[in-house]
Design a protein around this motif. Structure first.
Motif, PDB file in Angstrom:
ATOM      1  N   LEU A 112      10.554 -21.678  36.416  1.00  0.00           N
ATOM      2  CA  LEU A 112       9.189 -22.118  36.716  1.00  0.00           C
ATOM      3  C   LEU A 112       8.915 -23.493  36.104  1.00  0.00           C
ATOM      4  O   LEU A 112       7.766 -23.811  35.770  1.00  0.00           O
ATOM      5  CB  LEU A 112       8.177 -21.099  36.195  1.00  0.00           C
ATOM      6  CG  LEU A 112       7.973 -19.850  37.071  1.00  0.00           C
ATOM      7  CD1 LEU A 112       7.269 -18.744  36.291  1.00  0.00           C
ATOM      8  CD2 LEU A 112       7.186 -20.182  38.332  1.00  0.00           C
ATOM      9  N   ARG A 113       9.928 -24.301  35.996  1.00  0.00           N
ATOM     10  CA  ARG A 113       9.742 -25.636  35.415  1.00  0.00           C
ATOM     11  C   ARG A 113       8.744 -26.442  36.239  1.00  0.00           C
ATOM     12  O   ARG A 113       8.804 -26.502  37.464  1.00  0.00           O
ATOM     13  CB  ARG A 113      11.076 -26.385  35.348  1.00  0.00           C
ATOM     14  CG  ARG A 113      12.089 -25.757  34.407  1.00  0.00           C
ATOM     15  CD  ARG A 113      13.409 -26.508  34.418  1.00  0.00           C
ATOM     16  NE  ARG A 113      13.303 -27.791  33.745  1.00  0.00           N
ATOM     17  CZ  ARG A 113      13.510 -27.992  32.445  1.00  0.00           C
ATOM     18  NH1 ARG A 113      13.819 -26.970  31.663  1.00  0.00           N
ATOM     19  NH2 ARG A 113      13.415 -29.180  31.921  1.00  0.00           N
TER      20      ARG A 113
ATOM     21  N   GLY B 236       7.513 -27.677  30.931  1.00  0.00           N
ATOM     22  CA  GLY B 236       6.701 -28.654  31.649  1.00  0.00           C
ATOM     23  C   GLY B 236       5.660 -28.056  32.566  1.00  0.00           C
ATOM     24  O   GLY B 236       4.983 -28.789  33.297  1.00  0.00           O
ATOM     25  N   ALA B 237       5.494 -26.731  32.535  1.00  0.00           N
ATOM     26  CA  ALA B 237       4.534 -26.073  33.427  1.00  0.00           C
ATOM     27  C   ALA B 237       3.124 -26.153  32.852  1.00  0.00           C
ATOM     28  O   ALA B 237       2.920 -26.458  31.678  1.00  0.00           O
ATOM     29  CB  ALA B 237       4.931 -24.620  33.653  1.00  0.00           C
ATOM     30  N   VAL B 238       2.145 -25.859  33.712  1.00  0.00           N
ATOM     31  CA  VAL B 238       0.742 -25.777  33.314  1.00  0.00           C
ATOM     32  C   VAL B 238       0.301 -24.338  33.529  1.00  0.00           C
ATOM     33  O   VAL B 238       0.393 -23.802  34.641  1.00  0.00           O
ATOM     34  CB  VAL B 238      -0.139 -26.729  34.140  1.00  0.00           C
ATOM     35  CG1 VAL B 238      -1.608 -26.565  33.744  1.00  0.00           C
ATOM     36  CG2 VAL B 238       0.313 -28.171  33.949  1.00  0.00           C
ATOM     37  N   LEU B 239      -0.173 -23.690  32.454  1.00  0.00           N
ATOM     38  CA  LEU B 239      -0.591 -22.294  32.504  1.00  0.00           C
ATOM     39  C   LEU B 239      -2.067 -22.203  32.129  1.00  0.00           C
ATOM     40  O   LEU B 239      -2.465 -22.615  31.038  1.00  0.00           O
ATOM     41  CB  LEU B 239       0.231 -21.429  31.534  1.00  0.00           C
ATOM     42  CG  LEU B 239       1.613 -20.940  31.975  1.00  0.00           C
ATOM     43  CD1 LEU B 239       2.546 -22.102  32.264  1.00  0.00           C
ATOM     44  CD2 LEU B 239       2.219 -20.034  30.914  1.00  0.00           C
ATOM     45  N   GLU B 240      -2.866 -21.671  33.037  1.00  0.00           N
ATOM     46  CA  GLU B 240      -4.295 -21.500  32.795  1.00  0.00           C
ATOM     47  C   GLU B 240      -4.706 -20.076  33.162  1.00  0.00           C
ATOM     48  O   GLU B 240      -4.466 -19.636  34.288  1.00  0.00           O
ATOM     49  CB  GLU B 240      -5.099 -22.498  33.624  1.00  0.00           C
ATOM     50  CG  GLU B 240      -6.602 -22.404  33.406  1.00  0.00           C
ATOM     51  CD  GLU B 240      -7.395 -23.403  34.229  1.00  0.00           C
ATOM     52  OE1 GLU B 240      -8.642 -23.317  34.230  1.00  0.00           O
ATOM     53  OE2 GLU B 240      -6.768 -24.257  34.883  1.00  0.00           O
TER      54      GLU B 240
ATOM     55  N   VAL C 190       4.997 -27.162  27.700  1.00  0.00           N
ATOM     56  CA  VAL C 190       4.008 -26.426  28.487  1.00  0.00           C
ATOM     57  C   VAL C 190       2.598 -26.783  28.027  1.00  0.00           C
ATOM     58  O   VAL C 190       2.352 -26.968  26.838  1.00  0.00           O
ATOM     59  CB  VAL C 190       4.246 -24.907  28.366  1.00  0.00           C
ATOM     60  CG1 VAL C 190       3.106 -24.126  29.013  1.00  0.00           C
ATOM     61  CG2 VAL C 190       5.566 -24.524  29.017  1.00  0.00           C
ATOM     62  N   ARG C 191       1.678 -26.872  28.960  1.00  0.00           N
ATOM     63  CA  ARG C 191       0.266 -27.029  28.640  1.00  0.00           C
ATOM     64  C   ARG C 191      -0.420 -25.698  28.919  1.00  0.00           C
ATOM     65  O   ARG C 191      -0.337 -25.175  30.028  1.00  0.00           O
ATOM     66  CB  ARG C 191      -0.371 -28.149  29.463  1.00  0.00           C
ATOM     67  CG  ARG C 191       0.045 -29.546  29.003  1.00  0.00           C
ATOM     68  CD  ARG C 191      -0.651 -30.607  29.816  1.00  0.00           C
ATOM     69  NE  ARG C 191      -0.099 -30.680  31.168  1.00  0.00           N
ATOM     70  CZ  ARG C 191      -0.713 -31.283  32.191  1.00  0.00           C
ATOM     71  NH1 ARG C 191      -1.903 -31.827  32.019  1.00  0.00           N
ATOM     72  NH2 ARG C 191      -0.150 -31.321  33.376  1.00  0.00           N
TER      73      ARG C 191
END
Length: 227
Positions: free
Chosen positions: A135-136, A157-161, A178-179
């Protein structure tokens, strides 16, 4: 668990919004192979061998894929909307750049799934086991991992919200770069972070998990713990 805002008030962790699926009466897929940019609406794919088929850029709307083999299936940039994937299995499935919205993935047995650059919104992954999930640089919003096992998943490098992990195992996970915002890790039964412990800002963990992660956090900060 709660946190304090800028004015000192307590704020709860924002929960992920789950998909609300109401599939219509489905028509069984009549056979043949998937086609690039194909349009599939209101269909049920059941007990089929879709290994190696090419559905790049295809659109699946109000569909169900049940107990299908997806080994090396080419589904890059596919759009999977308001659909259920149940009991699917396969190695090397290519979903890079795909979009999944309002999707349930149930009891999957997969390995080496390529989902780099994918966008997942209102997705539930329930049960099953996925090895080496890539899931890069993906974007996950309102995603729940529930009762599943992820072995060496790569979120770099993924964005998780608003992402929740409930009663699941994360073994050898890579969170590098990751953010995170409102990522709830408290329900993880096994939390093994191979890389990226410094990226946990924006996540919520339990006191026990903090104790377990303390050595890795100290190492990241360059702190030596000497008895």
């Amino acid at each position: 668990m709660v946190r304090k805002g800028q004015q000192g008030q307590q704020q709860t962790v924002k929960a992920a919004r789950r998909p609300e699926l109401r599939l219509p009466e489905l028509t069984g897929w009549g056979g043949g192979e998937l086609e690039p940019d194909g349009d599939y609406d209101g269909l049920e794919f059941a007990d089929l061998d879709l290994a190696g088929q090419e559905g790049i850029g295809a659109r699946f709307m109000d569909c169900a894929l049940r107990r299908c083999a997806l080994d090396e299936a080419g589904l890059a940039k596919a759009r999977i909307l308001d659909s259920v994937l149940e009991g699917v299995r396969g190695v090397g499935t290519d979903l890079s750049g795909a979009s999944l919205r309002d999707v349930e993935l149930v009891d999957a047995r997969m390995g080496g799934v390529q989902m780099h650059g994918a966008v997942l919104e209102r997705v539930v992954v329930r049960g099953g086991k996925i090895d080496y999930l890539n899931l890069r640089k993906a974007r996950l919003k309102d995603v729940v991992f529930e009762g599943c096992v992820l072995v060496e998943p790569d979120f770099a490098g993924a964005v998780l919200e608003r992402v929740e992990f409930r009663d699941c195992g994360l073994r050898g996970v890579d969170f590098s770069g990751v953010r995170m915002a409102d990522v709830d890790l408290r329900g993880v039964s096994v939390l093994e972070i191979a890389r990226g412990v410094e990226a946990l800002g924006g996540a919520v963990i339990s006191p026990g998990q903090l104790f377990e992660l303390a050595p890795a956090m100290a190492a990241q900060l360059g702190v030596r713990v000497v008895p």
